[in-house]
Design a protein around this motif. Structure first.
Motif, PDB file in Angstrom:
ATOM      1  N   PHE A 125     -77.842  73.727  20.234  1.00  0.00           N
ATOM      2  CA  PHE A 125     -78.452  74.676  20.973  1.00  0.00           C
ATOM      3  C   PHE A 125     -78.370  76.276  21.710  1.00  0.00           C
ATOM      4  N   VAL A 126     -79.669  76.720  22.321  1.00  0.00           N
ATOM      5  CA  VAL A 126     -79.266  77.974  22.759  1.00  0.00           C
ATOM      6  C   VAL A 126     -79.010  77.694  24.124  1.00  0.00           C
ATOM      7  N   ASN A 127     -77.818  78.906  24.961  1.00  0.00           N
ATOM      8  CA  ASN A 127     -77.898  78.958  26.343  1.00  0.00           C
ATOM      9  C   ASN A 127     -76.806  79.588  26.703  1.00  0.00           C
ATOM     10  N   ASP A 128     -75.482  79.185  27.245  1.00  0.00           N
ATOM     11  CA  ASP A 128     -75.506  80.402  28.313  1.00  0.00           C
ATOM     12  C   ASP A 128     -73.862  80.281  28.144  1.00  0.00           C
ATOM     13  N   THR A 148     -82.252  64.368  22.701  1.00  0.00           N
ATOM     14  CA  THR A 148     -82.484  65.077  23.950  1.00  0.00           C
ATOM     15  C   THR A 148     -82.181  66.736  24.106  1.00  0.00           C
ATOM     16  N   VAL A 149     -81.110  67.010  23.673  1.00  0.00           N
ATOM     17  CA  VAL A 149     -80.744  68.704  23.573  1.00  0.00           C
ATOM     18  C   VAL A 149     -81.418  68.996  21.833  1.00  0.00           C
ATOM     19  N   SER A 154     -78.312  74.162  12.151  1.00  0.00           N
ATOM     20  CA  SER A 154     -79.056  72.373  12.106  1.00  0.00           C
ATOM     21  C   SER A 154     -77.393  71.413  11.903  1.00  0.00           C
ATOM     22  N   ALA A 155     -77.663  70.521  13.438  1.00  0.00           N
ATOM     23  CA  ALA A 155     -76.097  70.266  12.626  1.00  0.00           C
ATOM     24  C   ALA A 155     -76.355  69.124  12.174  1.00  0.00           C
ATOM     25  N   ILE A 193     -82.225  81.492  29.042  1.00  0.00           N
ATOM     26  CA  ILE A 193     -82.038  80.209  29.013  1.00  0.00           C
ATOM     27  C   ILE A 193     -82.287  80.137  30.051  1.00  0.00           C
ATOM     28  N   SER A 223     -77.974  64.406  21.676  1.00  0.00           N
ATOM     29  CA  SER A 223     -78.332  64.713  20.848  1.00  0.00           C
ATOM     30  C   SER A 223     -80.076  64.343  20.195  1.00  0.00           C
ATOM     31  N   GLU A 251     -87.576  76.651  21.859  1.00  0.00           N
ATOM     32  CA  GLU A 251     -88.493  77.266  20.793  1.00  0.00           C
ATOM     33  C   GLU A 251     -89.590  76.305  20.148  1.00  0.00           C
ATOM     34  N   THR A 279     -89.603  65.155  25.886  1.00  0.00           N
ATOM     35  CA  THR A 279     -87.864  65.383  25.590  1.00  0.00           C
ATOM     36  C   THR A 279     -87.649  65.058  24.527  1.00  0.00           C
ATOM     37  N   LEU A 301     -82.886  72.816  28.380  1.00  0.00           N
ATOM     38  CA  LEU A 301     -82.441  71.758  27.170  1.00  0.00           C
ATOM     39  C   LEU A 301     -82.828  71.018  26.558  1.00  0.00           C
ATOM     40  N   GLN A 308     -78.449  85.332  25.375  1.00  0.00           N
ATOM     41  CA  GLN A 308     -78.850  83.866  24.971  1.00  0.00           C
ATOM     42  C   GLN A 308     -78.045  83.356  23.716  1.00  0.00           C
ATOM     43  N   HIS A 348     -80.925  68.735  18.092  1.00  0.00           N
ATOM     44  CA  HIS A 348     -80.335  68.836  16.965  1.00  0.00           C
ATOM     45  C   HIS A 348     -80.057  70.016  15.863  1.00  0.00           C
ATOM     46  N   GLU A 349     -80.900  70.370  16.155  1.00  0.00           N
ATOM     47  CA  GLU A 349     -81.124  72.025  15.179  1.00  0.00           C
ATOM     48  C   GLU A 349     -81.886  73.292  16.153  1.00  0.00           C
ATOM     49  N   VAL A 350     -81.732  74.699  16.038  1.00  0.00           N
ATOM     50  CA  VAL A 350     -82.768  75.315  16.377  1.00  0.00           C
ATOM     51  C   VAL A 350     -82.902  76.819  15.030  1.00  0.00           C
ATOM     52  N   VAL A 351     -84.095  76.969  15.482  1.00  0.00           N
ATOM     53  CA  VAL A 351     -84.111  78.116  14.777  1.00  0.00           C
ATOM     54  C   VAL A 351     -84.251  79.184  15.189  1.00  0.00           C
ATOM     55  N   VAL A 352     -83.599  80.862  14.839  1.00  0.00           N
ATOM     56  CA  VAL A 352     -83.881  82.036  15.393  1.00  0.00           C
ATOM     57  C   VAL A 352     -84.220  82.520  14.995  1.00  0.00           C
TER      58      VAL A 352
END
Lengths: 147, 147, 147
Positions: free
Chosen positions: B59-62, B105-106, B50-51, A54, B103, A109, C105, A104, B125, B108-112
């Motif tokens: 997002f993926v974080n802590d 910047t951070v 995905s939002a 992270i 939205s 990924e 970004t 972030l 994560q 709107h989706e992740v692929v895990v």
């Protein structure tokens, strides 16, 4: 245009390990990802390349050392200054809140396309691991999926 | 390393609903995503989380409340101040232009990744829904794909 | 909830070309992506929509011209001012370091879900090509994968 159908899917997973000398560092991993795509036997599909931490990023950009310098400077001066006293996260004993915010912003990924059995990148696109809090063992997953 | 081939693909889709009490809020959705992966029967593949809104992030974080505080503060002070008078979008009667920029910047989706039938995340994560303009019903799509 | 299994995967790849009049420009490509999804025959899956350049973005946001103005202003004033003298990358003869940082970004790709044979977007979600250094031929790959 290219369309295929009626074939069975394949997947392939591997992990790349890093232990950077500096705390922040940008590493070109394109050749390693390309080798995994090659070994997977996938002709049409996608590769997910994702930091498993992270405080790191994976991104696509330019192989140019001046730009890498610009990116590190921009992360410090514009995105999130390292200064631990600015962040409440650092009250937990950590000092790396800035690395989280950098992750972030740049993202952790990428998903890259595979066409005709190879990475389908534009002329200047390269895949990078962005280490924002290094000097310890960390890793990236590469998961190839397709037909 | 792990390679498989010659199997048929599966997919599984679900929607998670949110209605936050506060206008900005960070919600850990890892367990919900993991349950969908489990229910999908997919052993090797990817989950898209995905939002379905343009004023929210995934997002993926802590999982650390000090960091969540830091993220909300950073979005307000560094990324995009809420102040509606700064943005032309708000001439449409909206006041949430800042939520759109957050939205962007951070993301709107992740692929895990999914490996051996489970989310293949690093030790710290976690997957989050970031609500940047809440207090109304919004949703996230979880689409699992693989073999 | 929707679950399917035991079918064979399909893929479909196409490239969208752009040559913008202005150096920075935001272009709605949702209808083009939707047409590719339609033509692919994929019922359940994902579409990767990815800029093949390191000075451009693909993102999901709102079709509202006031917001597009806000995004371009924010990229210049908050994210990365164009001013070439700020960046070491520009010592190579380039002047577009800011475009690289903007691409980092906002991101260079999105993965969008496909459900029941169509893009599964929220009510206001549209897919955009963000040109950060245009006035020349550039392209986006659309790769549809699923069953």
């Amino acid at each position: 245009m290219l369309a295929r159908g009626g074939v069975r899917m394949k997947s392939h997973t591997t992990y790349l390990w890093f232990n950077t000398k500096r705390r922040q560092e940008i590493i070109d991993i394109t050749d390693q990802v390309a080798a995994e795509v090659d070994g997977s036997g996938v002709r049409e599909g996608m590769a997910l390349v994702s930091a498993m931490h992270i405080s790191a990023s994976v991104f696509v950009n330019d192989h140019e050392s001046g730009l890498w310098h610009d990116i590190l400077k921009w992360l410090e001066e514009t995105v999130a200054p390292w200064d631990p006293s600015r962040y409440r996260h650092n009250e937990t004993g950590e000092d790396n809140a800035a690395a989280h915010l950098r992750s972030l912003t740049v993202g952790h990924e990428v998903v890259v396309p595979i066409t005709h059995g190879a990475l389908d990148l534009g002329p200047w696109q390269r895949i990078f691991y962005g280490e924002w809090d290094g000097q310890r063992r960390k890793r990236v997953i590469v998961k190839v999926m397709g037909e």
